[in-house]
Design a protein around this motif. Structure first.
Motif, short mmCIF file in Angstrom:
data_model
loop_
_atom_site.label_atom_id
_atom_site.label_comp_id
_atom_site.label_asym_id
_atom_site.label_seq_id
_atom_site.Cartn_x
_atom_site.Cartn_y
_atom_site.Cartn_z
N LYS A 94 0.83 -1.21 0.00
CA LYS A 94 0.00 0.00 0.00
C LYS A 94 0.86 1.26 0.00
O LYS A 94 0.59 2.21 -0.73
N SER A 128 -5.30 -2.43 -3.40
CA SER A 128 -6.68 -1.93 -3.29
C SER A 128 -7.45 -2.54 -2.13
O SER A 128 -8.55 -2.09 -1.81
N PRO A 130 -8.64 -2.94 1.52
CA PRO A 130 -8.63 -2.02 2.66
C PRO A 130 -7.71 -2.53 3.77
O PRO A 130 -7.43 -3.72 3.86
N SER A 131 -7.31 -1.63 4.63
CA SER A 131 -6.45 -2.00 5.75
C SER A 131 -7.20 -2.91 6.71
O SER A 131 -8.43 -3.05 6.65
N GLY A 134 -9.85 -1.06 8.44
CA GLY A 134 -10.97 -0.81 7.54
C GLY A 134 -11.85 -2.04 7.38
O GLY A 134 -13.09 -1.95 7.36
N LEU A 135 -11.22 -3.21 7.24
CA LEU A 135 -11.98 -4.45 7.10
C LEU A 135 -12.76 -4.75 8.38
O LEU A 135 -13.91 -5.19 8.31
N MET A 138 -15.76 -2.52 8.47
CA MET A 138 -16.80 -3.00 7.55
C MET A 138 -17.53 -4.21 8.15
O MET A 138 -18.76 -4.31 8.06
#
Length: 165
Positions: A94, A128, A130-131, A134-135, A138
């Motif tokens: 990333k 692409s 997500p970190s 972030g996961l 979600m």
């Protein structure tokens, strides 16, 4: 003919590369020509924050190390290259992908992800994702919807039962 001392130094460097390749989840080979010292230093600092580092080795020594590990990098070992060694899988990819977007002189050539050669499209797919945070966000958001629906259903059921009595 090279002296025994020089041959021993080269063997140590090859062993160092082999060790780094084995212990890295993500390895990215990239061209850095045209970057200023300040830009390269900035990249090094960003990568250090995600437990990664950049090294520059002679292509012949890198080829020997890759051949010993049965990794075919022959077509990518031309010209000046730098190698990113990342202990984790996603974060270094990333960082370098974001850096590439800001600095067009940096050119990612190929990667070795968990011991397998990965071309630019695979590297971009990993970039692409997500970190971890972030996961998890979600996942929590998705789970909260079910809890919310259950709470509404139980409330409606309770109101319905109160109305009948």
């Amino acid at each position: 003919m090279a002296s025994a001392k020089i041959l021993e130094q080269k063997k140590q460097i090859v062993d160092e590369i082999i060790n780094k390749l084995k212990n890295s989840e993500s390895v990215i080979i990239f061209q850095y020509q045209g970057l200023t010292v300040e830009e390269l230093s900035s990249l090094r600092r960003e990568l250090k924050n995600v437990d990664s580092d950049i090294k520059v080795y002679k292509n012949t020594l890198l080829k020997r190390a890759a051949d010993e590990l049965k990794i075919n990098l022959d077509e990518f070992l031309e010209g000046p290259n730098a190698i990113l060694f990342g202990k984790t899988l996603l974060e270094p990819i990333k960082v370098i992908s974001e850096f590439t977007k800001k600095h067009d002189k940096l050119n990612i050539r190929v990667g070795v992800i968990s011991g397998n050669v990965a071309d630019l499209s695979v590297i971009n797919e990993y970039a692409s994702i997500p970190s971890r945070e972030g996961l998890l966000t979600m996942l929590a958001g998705g789970m909260m919807q079910y809890v919310k629906d259950l709470a509404i259903s139980l409330n409606l059921y309770a109101e319905q039962k109160e109305g009948k009595e």
